[in-house]
Enzyme design. Sequence first.
Site, PDB file in Angstrom:
ATOM      1  N   CYS A   1      -5.021  17.957  -0.601  1.00 38.89           N
ATOM      2  CA  CYS A   1      -5.744  19.213  -0.893  1.00 38.89           C
ATOM      3  C   CYS A   1      -5.003  20.221  -1.698  1.00 38.89           C
ATOM      4  O   CYS A   1      -3.857  20.078  -1.777  1.00 38.89           O
ATOM      5  CB  CYS A   1      -6.015  19.776   0.822  1.00 38.89           C
ATOM      6  SG  CYS A   1      -6.774  18.835   1.748  1.00 38.89           S
TER       7      CYS A   1
ATOM      8  N   ARG B   1      -5.054  16.325  -8.014  1.00 38.14           N
ATOM      9  CA  ARG B   1      -4.669  15.796  -6.776  1.00 38.14           C
ATOM     10  C   ARG B   1      -5.408  15.019  -5.959  1.00 38.14           C
ATOM     11  O   ARG B   1      -5.404  14.521  -4.952  1.00 38.14           O
ATOM     12  CB  ARG B   1      -4.299  17.054  -5.951  1.00 38.14           C
ATOM     13  CG  ARG B   1      -3.264  18.231  -6.409  1.00 38.14           C
ATOM     14  CD  ARG B   1      -3.366  19.401  -5.842  1.00 38.14           C
ATOM     15  NE  ARG B   1      -2.813  19.295  -4.251  1.00 38.14           N
ATOM     16  CZ  ARG B   1      -1.638  19.602  -3.792  1.00 38.14           C
ATOM     17  NH1 ARG B   1      -0.536  19.855  -4.949  1.00 38.14           N
ATOM     18  NH2 ARG B   1      -1.268  19.477  -2.496  1.00 38.14           N
TER      19      ARG B   1
ATOM     20  N   TRP C   1      -9.264  16.694   0.591  1.00 32.42           N
ATOM     21  CA  TRP C   1      -9.071  15.268   0.530  1.00 32.42           C
ATOM     22  C   TRP C   1      -9.332  14.848   1.936  1.00 32.42           C
ATOM     23  O   TRP C   1      -8.403  15.222   2.785  1.00 32.42           O
ATOM     24  CB  TRP C   1      -7.671  14.930   0.143  1.00 32.42           C
ATOM     25  CG  TRP C   1      -7.348  13.538   0.156  1.00 32.42           C
ATOM     26  CD1 TRP C   1      -6.936  12.885   1.189  1.00 32.42           C
ATOM     27  CD2 TRP C   1      -7.363  12.515  -0.877  1.00 32.42           C
ATOM     28  NE1 TRP C   1      -6.830  11.450   0.813  1.00 32.42           N
ATOM     29  CE2 TRP C   1      -6.902  11.353  -0.517  1.00 32.42           C
ATOM     30  CE3 TRP C   1      -7.536  12.636  -2.277  1.00 32.42           C
ATOM     31  CZ2 TRP C   1      -6.949  10.002  -1.071  1.00 32.42           C
ATOM     32  CZ3 TRP C   1      -7.675  11.604  -2.967  1.00 32.42           C
ATOM     33  CH2 TRP C   1      -7.108  10.271  -2.591  1.00 32.42           C
TER      34      TRP C   1
ATOM     35  N   ASN D   1      -4.052  22.529   4.821  1.00 32.87           N
ATOM     36  CA  ASN D   1      -3.626  21.204   3.974  1.00 32.87           C
ATOM     37  C   ASN D   1      -2.984  20.538   5.298  1.00 32.87           C
ATOM     38  O   ASN D   1      -1.891  21.297   5.571  1.00 32.87           O
ATOM     39  CB  ASN D   1      -2.811  21.369   2.904  1.00 32.87           C
ATOM     40  CG  ASN D   1      -2.634  20.280   2.204  1.00 32.87           C
ATOM     41  OD1 ASN D   1      -3.082  19.092   2.581  1.00 32.87           O
ATOM     42  ND2 ASN D   1      -1.786  20.129   0.971  1.00 32.87           N
ATOM     43  N   GLY D   2      -3.166  19.259   5.532  1.00 32.90           N
ATOM     44  CA  GLY D   2      -2.244  18.534   6.526  1.00 32.90           C
ATOM     45  C   GLY D   2      -3.114  18.017   7.755  1.00 32.90           C
ATOM     46  O   GLY D   2      -4.243  17.726   7.422  1.00 32.90           O
TER      47      GLY D   2
ATOM     48  N   GLU E   1       5.332  -8.581  -5.755  1.00 32.02           N
ATOM     49  CA  GLU E   1       4.925  -7.263  -6.282  1.00 32.02           C
ATOM     50  C   GLU E   1       6.171  -6.752  -7.426  1.00 32.02           C
ATOM     51  O   GLU E   1       5.638  -5.951  -8.176  1.00 32.02           O
ATOM     52  CB  GLU E   1       5.197  -6.390  -4.773  1.00 32.02           C
ATOM     53  CG  GLU E   1       5.078  -4.811  -5.016  1.00 32.02           C
ATOM     54  CD  GLU E   1       3.573  -4.581  -5.636  1.00 32.02           C
ATOM     55  OE1 GLU E   1       2.606  -5.327  -6.009  1.00 32.02           O
ATOM     56  OE2 GLU E   1       3.481  -3.556  -6.168  1.00 32.02           O
TER      57      GLU E   1
ATOM     58  N   LYS F   1       4.622  -5.462 -11.235  1.00 28.59           N
ATOM     59  CA  LYS F   1       4.955  -3.983 -11.507  1.00 28.59           C
ATOM     60  C   LYS F   1       5.863  -4.049 -12.964  1.00 28.59           C
ATOM     61  O   LYS F   1       5.328  -3.315 -13.795  1.00 28.59           O
ATOM     62  CB  LYS F   1       6.134  -3.321 -10.458  1.00 28.59           C
ATOM     63  CG  LYS F   1       5.529  -2.796  -9.305  1.00 28.59           C
ATOM     64  CD  LYS F   1       4.640  -1.833  -9.446  1.00 28.59           C
ATOM     65  CE  LYS F   1       3.149  -1.583  -9.313  1.00 28.59           C
ATOM     66  NZ  LYS F   1       2.457  -2.193  -8.421  1.00 28.59           N
TER      67      LYS F   1
ATOM     68  N   GLU G   1       3.038  -5.112 -15.721  1.00 24.10           N
ATOM     69  CA  GLU G   1       1.828  -4.128 -15.801  1.00 24.10           C
ATOM     70  C   GLU G   1       2.513  -3.077 -16.350  1.00 24.10           C
ATOM     71  O   GLU G   1       1.438  -2.537 -17.174  1.00 24.10           O
ATOM     72  CB  GLU G   1       0.955  -4.127 -14.634  1.00 24.10           C
ATOM     73  CG  GLU G   1       1.491  -3.179 -13.607  1.00 24.10           C
ATOM     74  CD  GLU G   1       0.694  -2.725 -12.568  1.00 24.10           C
ATOM     75  OE1 GLU G   1      -0.606  -2.588 -12.633  1.00 24.10           O
ATOM     76  OE2 GLU G   1       1.079  -2.681 -11.382  1.00 24.10           O
TER      77      GLU G   1
ATOM     78  N   HIS H   1      11.623 -27.575  -8.576  1.00 21.59           N
ATOM     79  CA  HIS H   1      10.446 -28.699  -8.893  1.00 21.59           C
ATOM     80  C   HIS H   1       9.811 -28.188 -10.227  1.00 21.59           C
ATOM     81  O   HIS H   1       8.479 -28.344 -10.118  1.00 21.59           O
ATOM     82  CB  HIS H   1       9.364 -28.568  -7.474  1.00 21.59           C
ATOM     83  CG  HIS H   1      10.287 -28.996  -6.457  1.00 21.59           C
ATOM     84  ND1 HIS H   1      10.546 -30.018  -5.858  1.00 21.59           N
ATOM     85  CD2 HIS H   1      10.780 -27.989  -5.263  1.00 21.59           C
ATOM     86  CE1 HIS H   1      11.202 -29.927  -4.655  1.00 21.59           C
ATOM     87  NE2 HIS H   1      11.076 -28.685  -4.377  1.00 21.59           N
TER      88      HIS H   1
ATOM     89  N   LYS I   1      -7.226   2.223 -13.043  1.00 21.99           N
ATOM     90  CA  LYS I   1      -6.600   2.434 -11.586  1.00 21.99           C
ATOM     91  C   LYS I   1      -7.338   1.895 -10.650  1.00 21.99           C
ATOM     92  O   LYS I   1      -6.923   1.306  -9.568  1.00 21.99           O
ATOM     93  CB  LYS I   1      -6.575   3.976 -11.406  1.00 21.99           C
ATOM     94  CG  LYS I   1      -6.042   4.477 -10.036  1.00 21.99           C
ATOM     95  CD  LYS I   1      -4.581   3.949  -9.918  1.00 21.99           C
ATOM     96  CE  LYS I   1      -4.259   4.325  -8.441  1.00 21.99           C
ATOM     97  NZ  LYS I   1      -2.978   3.499  -8.230  1.00 21.99           N
TER      98      LYS I   1
HETATM   99  C1  AGP Z   1      -1.175  -2.288  -8.940  1.00 26.79           C
HETATM  100  O1  AGP Z   1      -0.253  -1.739  -9.500  1.00 26.79           O
HETATM  101  C2  AGP Z   1      -2.514  -2.445  -9.813  1.00 26.79           C
HETATM  102  N1  AGP Z   1      -2.758  -1.384 -10.310  1.00 26.79           N
HETATM  103  C3  AGP Z   1      -3.482  -3.392  -9.269  1.00 26.79           C
HETATM  104  O2  AGP Z   1      -3.179  -4.710  -9.221  1.00 26.79           O
HETATM  105  C4  AGP Z   1      -4.229  -3.123  -8.102  1.00 26.79           C
HETATM  106  O3  AGP Z   1      -3.537  -3.263  -6.995  1.00 26.79           O
HETATM  107  C5  AGP Z   1      -5.417  -3.672  -7.654  1.00 26.79           C
HETATM  108  O4  AGP Z   1      -6.470  -3.598  -8.660  1.00 26.79           O
HETATM  109  C6  AGP Z   1      -6.293  -3.336  -6.074  1.00 26.79           C
HETATM  110  O5  AGP Z   1      -6.560  -1.923  -6.324  1.00 26.79           O
HETATM  111  P1  AGP Z   1      -6.923  -1.308  -5.025  1.00 26.79           P
HETATM  112  O6  AGP Z   1      -5.919  -1.366  -4.095  1.00 26.79           O
HETATM  113  O7  AGP Z   1      -7.399   0.063  -5.433  1.00 26.79           O
HETATM  114  O8  AGP Z   1      -8.257  -2.159  -4.312  1.00 26.79           O
END
Ligand code: AGP
Length: 611
Positions: free
Chosen positions: A2, A27, A74, A100-101, A484, A488, A491, A507, A606
Site C-alpha cells: 500500500c 507499488r 494492495w 499498511n500491513g 531457477e 535467471k 533471461e 550421458h 512481467k
Molecule cells: C521468471 O523470472 C519469469 N519472469 C517467468 O518465467 C515467470 O516466472 C512466468 O512467466 C510465470 O509468471 P507467474 O508466476 O506470474 O505466473
Amino acid sequence: MCGIIGYVGNKPAMPILINALLSMEYRGYDSAGVALIEQENLRLVRAPGKMANLLKKIGDDHGLATVGIGHTRWATHGAPTEINAHPHLDCQGKIALLHNGIIENYLEIKTKLQAQGHIFRSDTDTEVLPHLLEHYYQGDLGAAMRKVVTELRGAYAIVAICVQEPGKLVAARQDSPLIVGLGDKEFFFASDMAALVEHTREMMVLQNGDVAELCEEGVTVYHNNQKVGRRILHVEWDKEAAQKGGYPHYMIKEIHEQGVALRQTLRGRLERNAAAIDLGELDFSEEYIRGVNKIAIVACGTAYHAGLVGKYALEKMLRLPVEVDIASEFRYRDPLVNSQTLVIVVSQSGETADTLAALRESKKRGAKVLAICNVVASSIALEADYVLFTYAGKETAVASTKAYSTQLMIFYMFAIYLAARLGKLNASEQQKLTEELCALPEKVQQLLSDTEKRIKALTEKLFLEGRQDCFFIGRGLDNYVAMEGALKLKEISYIHAEAYAAGELKHGTIALIEPGTPVIALCTQQSLQEKMISNIKELQARGAYVAGLCFLGNEQIEQVCEETLQVPETIDLLAPILSVVPLQMLAYYAALARECDVDQPRNLAKSVTVE
Ligand code: AGP
C-alpha cells in the site's frame, strides 16, 4: 504494497495527496481513497481499481482543506471494493484512518468492539483501528493512538485524522515503513520517500513502536509513551531513485527485500515457538484431505521451479504422489485429474494465461484447485477454490525473485500443515521444521549482506571473457534450484545457461564441456555430496571452471572447487530458500556487466497473459 500519504500545512491538501498517490502507483494497488477535514467536516472519497477511478469521483472540486490523508491499497484481507478501500471511519464518521500491513489479532478486537456496539461495514482487518481509536478518544488523538497500539499484534503503518482536532495527523509504525517529511510550515507522513522528494529533502524515518503527531508547528514522536528525538536525514534521491528505494534497479531491490517478504509470508501463519502452522484460510475438511490420492502442481517459469521444490517437500512429508507440470503442457496431455486430485497452481501475477487455463481444465475434471499467488484480486486467485497468498509485495522486475522464495515458503508451510493434519509428522519433527522456517528470513537477510561483493567478483571471473554459455548442476533439490539459477541468468544477461542433473551429464551433455566452461555446482544436499564431488571432478578433468555452492564451512567443497559461494547452514530440505539468493545475484551482476536492461529484458513481459 500500500501507498500512504498524509499532509498538514498551509496549502490545499487535495492536489498534494493526489500527486503523492500517483507517484506511488509503482507499488501496485487495487483501490484508492482520500479523507480531508474541511470546516470541521470530514470529506471521504474512495474508489476500487486505479487512481483514474478515484480522480473521477473527486472531480474538479478539490476544496480548501489543508489537512488530509490518502491511500492506495494492495488488498490482503477483503476484496478490492470501495467499501474495503482506505481510509476507514469510526461509527460517527469523525475519525478517518489508513493502514499498511496486517493486524493479526483483528478478529478478537473486532469481536470485542462489536460487543460494545461498534458497527463495521468492511471485510478488512484495518477497520478495527478507527473504532479502537473512537473507543479510547478523549479529546487527544495522539494519546488515543498510544493506547490503541498496545492492543495490536502484527505489522502496521497507520495514519489518522479527526474532525475534533483538524490541524493534527497522528501515526504509528510497527514493521511497515513510515516516513515523516519536514517542510516549511508543512509536514507529511508517507510510506516511502518517492511521495515526498518533490516537497522536501528533510526526512525522518519512524522506528518500530513510534507514535508520531504532526501539526503546523512540527512533529512530536513518542516511544513507550515518552517523547523521543529521531534523526533528520537529508535525502538526495530523485523520484525514480526513491521509487527503487535507492537501488539502481527494481530487481536488486526485490532481491534485497526477500528477508522482509519471507517474514510477511510467515506473518499470522507461523510464529516463533508456535505449536503449529495456522493456514486458517484453507477450510479443507478432514474427509476431503484424507480422500486426496494425488497432488498435481502446475505453473510456468520460475513458479514451475518453485513447484518442483514443492513436490519434493510434499512427497517427503505426505508420502503421496505429486506431479509437476508446465502449464502449457498440462492441459494438452489429457491429464489424469479427478475429484481425488488436489491441483496446486502457482503464479506470482495470477494472470498467466497457461496457468489460468490449467486451473479451468482441472476444475472441469472435478478437482479442487489451490492457488499460490501474490496478487489478491487476480484472475487465478478469484477462480481457485482455495488461495494461499505469498504477501511478497509488488514484484516489478520481470525476473522473479522474492516471489520464488515466498512461494517456497508457502509450499514448506503447506506440506508441514497437511502432514500434521494427516498425522504424518509428530510434534517434535514439526517443531524442528517450523523453528528453522522462522529462522530463514534472518538468514536470508544476513546472506544478502555477506554475499554481494563476492558475487560481483565471481561474475567477472566466470563470464567476462565473453563467455556465451554456463552450466548449473545439482542433485535432488539442488537440481531444481539449478533450473531457477539458469533461467535467471538466461533471461536477464542473455548468456545461454543450462541446468543439468549432475548424474546425467555423462550421458551426453558432458561433450559440451571444454577448458574454461563455467559451471555452478550446487552442493547443499549433504547426503549427495560425495556423488557431487565425483561429478565436479569429471567436469574439471575436461577443463571446466567450477564454482561450488554449499553451506558455510564446507571444507570439502572448498577444496574441490575453483570458487565457492557459501550460504548459512539450514535443514537440507529448506536449503533452496537460501541457495537461490547467490544465483539471483549472479544473474543480476552478469546482466549489469553486459549492460543489459535488467528490469525489462528483451522479448519478455512481467506477466504472460497470452498462450
Ligand atoms: C521468471 O523470472 C519469469 N519472469 C517467468 O518465467 C515467470 O516466472 C512466468 O512467466 C510465470 O509468471 P507467474 O508466476 O506470474 O505466473
